[in-house]
Structures are given as structure tokens and as C-alpha cells.
Design a protein around this motif. Sequence first.
Motif, PDB file in Angstrom:
ATOM      1  N   ILE A 114      -2.131  78.378  52.403  1.00 27.21           N
ATOM      2  CA  ILE A 114      -2.323  79.790  52.068  1.00 27.21           C
ATOM      3  C   ILE A 114      -2.352  79.985  50.560  1.00 27.21           C
ATOM      4  O   ILE A 114      -3.264  80.619  50.011  1.00 27.21           O
ATOM      5  CB  ILE A 114      -1.219  80.665  52.701  1.00 27.21           C
ATOM      6  N   MET A 115      -1.371  79.428  49.877  1.00 31.23           N
ATOM      7  CA  MET A 115      -1.269  79.647  48.429  1.00 31.23           C
ATOM      8  C   MET A 115      -2.390  78.950  47.666  1.00 31.23           C
ATOM      9  O   MET A 115      -2.869  79.473  46.654  1.00 31.23           O
ATOM     10  CB  MET A 115       0.105  79.201  47.924  1.00 31.23           C
ATOM     11  N   THR A 116      -2.839  77.811  48.143  1.00 30.34           N
ATOM     12  CA  THR A 116      -3.978  77.132  47.498  1.00 30.34           C
ATOM     13  C   THR A 116      -5.245  77.968  47.663  1.00 30.34           C
ATOM     14  O   THR A 116      -6.025  78.120  46.714  1.00 30.34           O
ATOM     15  CB  THR A 116      -4.165  75.720  48.075  1.00 30.34           C
ATOM     16  N   ASN A 117      -5.448  78.525  48.845  1.00 25.76           N
ATOM     17  CA  ASN A 117      -6.616  79.385  49.067  1.00 25.76           C
ATOM     18  C   ASN A 117      -6.570  80.623  48.173  1.00 25.76           C
ATOM     19  O   ASN A 117      -7.594  81.022  47.600  1.00 25.76           O
ATOM     20  CB  ASN A 117      -6.719  79.799  50.533  1.00 25.76           C
ATOM     21  N   LEU A 118      -5.396  81.225  48.064  1.00 25.17           N
ATOM     22  CA  LEU A 118      -5.259  82.405  47.195  1.00 25.17           C
ATOM     23  C   LEU A 118      -5.474  82.025  45.726  1.00 25.17           C
ATOM     24  O   LEU A 118      -6.136  82.755  44.979  1.00 25.17           O
ATOM     25  CB  LEU A 118      -3.885  83.046  47.380  1.00 25.17           C
ATOM     26  N   GLN A 119      -4.951  80.882  45.336  1.00 20.47           N
ATOM     27  CA  GLN A 119      -5.146  80.412  43.957  1.00 20.47           C
ATOM     28  C   GLN A 119      -6.632  80.221  43.668  1.00 20.47           C
ATOM     29  O   GLN A 119      -7.122  80.629  42.604  1.00 20.47           O
ATOM     30  CB  GLN A 119      -4.389  79.101  43.743  1.00 20.47           C
ATOM     31  N   GLU A 120      -7.348  79.615  44.584  1.00 21.78           N
ATOM     32  CA  GLU A 120      -8.784  79.398  44.393  1.00 21.78           C
ATOM     33  C   GLU A 120      -9.523  80.730  44.275  1.00 21.78           C
ATOM     34  O   GLU A 120     -10.460  80.861  43.496  1.00 21.78           O
ATOM     35  CB  GLU A 120      -9.348  78.550  45.529  1.00 21.78           C
ATOM     36  N   GLY A 121      -9.093  81.709  45.057  1.00 26.99           N
ATOM     37  CA  GLY A 121      -9.695  83.040  44.948  1.00 26.99           C
ATOM     38  C   GLY A 121      -9.465  83.650  43.575  1.00 26.99           C
ATOM     39  O   GLY A 121     -10.373  84.225  42.976  1.00 26.99           O
ATOM     40  N   TRP A 122      -8.235  83.525  43.062  1.00 27.52           N
ATOM     41  CA  TRP A 122      -7.924  84.041  41.722  1.00 27.52           C
ATOM     42  C   TRP A 122      -8.691  83.289  40.648  1.00 27.52           C
ATOM     43  O   TRP A 122      -9.119  83.881  39.656  1.00 27.52           O
ATOM     44  CB  TRP A 122      -6.424  83.970  41.456  1.00 27.52           C
ATOM     45  N   GLN A 123      -8.880  81.974  40.846  1.00 27.16           N
ATOM     46  CA  GLN A 123      -9.660  81.211  39.878  1.00 27.16           C
ATOM     47  C   GLN A 123     -11.092  81.715  39.843  1.00 27.16           C
ATOM     48  O   GLN A 123     -11.695  81.838  38.780  1.00 27.16           O
ATOM     49  CB  GLN A 123      -9.619  79.714  40.215  1.00 27.16           C
ATOM     50  N   GLY A 124     -11.627  82.041  41.011  1.00 34.88           N
ATOM     51  CA  GLY A 124     -12.977  82.600  41.072  1.00 34.88           C
ATOM     52  C   GLY A 124     -13.055  83.952  40.389  1.00 34.88           C
ATOM     53  O   GLY A 124     -14.010  84.226  39.662  1.00 34.88           O
ATOM     54  N   LEU A 125     -12.048  84.799  40.578  1.00 37.12           N
ATOM     55  CA  LEU A 125     -12.017  86.093  39.904  1.00 37.12           C
ATOM     56  C   LEU A 125     -11.924  85.922  38.388  1.00 37.12           C
ATOM     57  O   LEU A 125     -12.586  86.633  37.637  1.00 37.12           O
ATOM     58  CB  LEU A 125     -10.807  86.910  40.369  1.00 37.12           C
TER      59      LEU A 125
END
Length: 130
Positions: A114-125
Motif C-alpha cells: 500500500i505505502m509503496t503504491n502511494l509513494q509512487e503516486g506522490w512521485q508521479g505528482l
Amino acid sequence: MLDFGNGYQAYKSTAVEGKAAGADIHKLVLMLFDGFLDELSRTEGHIQAKRFDKKAAGIERMLKILGGLDASLDQQNGGEVAANMQKLYQHCGQALLNASLKNDLTSLDTVRVIMTNLQEGWQGLSQSAA
């Protein structure tokens, strides 16, 4: 005997504070994710090595980071996205407590995904904002 652990912690703390001082909100959130995932790996090792006092301290640090991530959510303007993020953070917090109570590595794996997926989303933002 010298205790190099305290010196390292002081160095690490100073390095993080220095990065945070010049960071925008996206970078700060990414730093929280990085710290969380680093602590998750350490805590996993503590469980495997049966260092339960260090496991407990790691769980506590991760819960504090989740609190920081939750506090960074803009509930008034974030709408459904902020509400869903809050639910994910709460879910991760519950999974961390379960992992701590049962020394359950499976719960930590779920949190990592979950946290890796959220981190990747923030990296994209962060990249699209640059």
C-alpha cells in the motif's frame, strides 16, 4: 566503549532536518514515505531476529509517520481523494498494530504494498508539478 549509534542518529536527524528545511510539500511527503518504508524494513528485521523492543519502537515510529501523512491531507479541498488516503493510512495503522501484536510479517507486507503504491503516486505528482 564508544556508542556510535547515538552519533549516527544525531547525524541522520541533522541530515533529515536539513533536507526538510528546503523542501516543498511534495518532497516533504516523499521524505515521510521514504522514512516509513525504511523503518518498515528495519522492523521486519527486528521481528525476524526477535528483537521485540526494537520492533515496538519501529512500529511506534511508523505510526507517527502515518500521523504526519494524515495531518498533511487537505480535508477541505482534497475531497474524495483525501478521504480515501485517510482510510488507507488508518488501514495501514491497524495492520501495523496487528503485525506488532502477532509478530506477523504478512501484515507488514500488506502495508509495504500500500505505502509503496502511494509513494509512487506522490512521485508521479511531484514530477508532473515540476
